[in-house]
Write an enzyme that holds these catalytic residues in place. Structure first.
Site, PDB file in Angstrom:
ATOM      1  N   SER A 161       0.816  -1.211   0.000  1.00  0.00           N
ATOM      2  CA  SER A 161       0.000   0.000   0.000  1.00  0.00           C
ATOM      3  C   SER A 161       0.856   1.270   0.000  1.00  0.00           C
ATOM      4  CB  SER A 161      -0.939  -0.009   1.212  1.00  0.00           C
ATOM      5  OG  SER A 161      -0.202  -0.110   2.420  1.00  0.00           O
ATOM      6  N   ASP A 162       1.900   1.307   0.833  1.00  0.00           N
ATOM      7  CA  ASP A 162       2.748   2.501   0.921  1.00  0.00           C
ATOM      8  C   ASP A 162       3.443   2.779  -0.409  1.00  0.00           C
ATOM      9  OD1 ASP A 162       2.437   1.026   3.416  1.00  0.00           O
ATOM     10  OD2 ASP A 162       3.555   2.647   4.340  1.00  0.00           O
ATOM     11  N   CYS A 163       4.019   1.737  -1.004  1.00  0.00           N
ATOM     12  CA  CYS A 163       4.732   1.894  -2.273  1.00  0.00           C
ATOM     13  C   CYS A 163       3.778   2.305  -3.389  1.00  0.00           C
ATOM     14  CB  CYS A 163       5.431   0.585  -2.643  1.00  0.00           C
ATOM     15  SG  CYS A 163       6.696   0.086  -1.474  1.00  0.00           S
ATOM     16  N   GLU A 166       3.092   6.020  -2.984  1.00  0.00           N
ATOM     17  CA  GLU A 166       4.222   6.856  -3.395  1.00  0.00           C
ATOM     18  C   GLU A 166       4.423   6.806  -4.915  1.00  0.00           C
ATOM     19  OE1 GLU A 166       5.391   8.861  -1.336  1.00  0.00           O
ATOM     20  OE2 GLU A 166       4.575   7.951   0.479  1.00  0.00           O
TER      21      GLU A 166
END
Length: 206
Positions: A161-163, A166
């Protein structure tokens, strides 16, 4: 302690009463390992997992295709340098590149680093996952992946999710800039896929 546990329990687990459930458990485990191999192109961002899966494939069949595919991937994380053997613990490429590009964009030095930004933009676009996992991925405890970004690159295949957030942010920033400097914009449908997967990962209580 572990040696004692092994000596005491191994003779019991190999008896007929426990042998069948144990064999079934091993078969399910091997099935999951092969599924992981097939859907991440034998490319784990976490090298320890890669080594353990390769060991299982060697135990299963040292001349089999799965083991040979693992052997072909060894140079990705083990190599010999001038001062000895090196091992890359985690192949966290996309995660780092996303932050680096945002820092470069914040510097307002587009004219000086235009080619670098263009290459970074191309890398981010090429790293986006294009397909969901194969087969009945839910039964293998996986989620949709199409439109996401991973820790590593497209070969890795499993969404983070974070990648994804970003990577999407980078593409949106680049979409506001002249394409003759940073390259072609990402197609809208791929941006939609990214938003879709981020929403699908959202906690239902938030």
């Amino acid at each position: 302690m572990w040696d004692s546990l092994y000596v005491c329990t191994e003779p019991i687990l190999t008896r007929w009463l426990f042998n069948k459930p144990r064999q079934k458990a091993l078969e399910v485990t091997v099935k999951h390992i092969h599924y992981e191999d097939e859907n991440c192109s034998i490319h784990f961002y976490w090298v320890c997992g890669e080594v353990l899966c390769m060991l299982e494939c060697w135990v299963e069949d040292s001349n089999g295709d799965y083991f040979k595919k693992h052997l072909a991937r060894i140079p990705d994380y083990i190599w010999v340098a001038e001062d000895g053997m090196k091992m890359q613990v985690a192949l966290v490429v996309e995660w780092d590149i996303g932050f680096v590009l945002q820092v470069l964009l914040a510097c307002n030095m587009t004219d000086e680093i235009g080619p670098t930004l263009e290459k970074g933009h191309e890398f981010v676009q090429e790293s986006q996952v294009e397909d969901n996992p194969s087969g009945d991925f839910k039964s293998m405890h996986h989620h949709i992946s199409k439109g996401s970004w991973t820790f590593s690159d497209q070969d890795h295949g499993w969404q983070v999710s974070d990648c994804t957030a970003e990577g999407l942010k980078c593409c949106l920033l680049f979409s506001t800039m002249p394409p003759e400097i940073v390259g072609a914009k990402m197609e809208p449908e791929w941006l939609f896929d990214s938003v879709n997967i981020i929403l699908s990962l959202q906690d239902t209580t938030s």
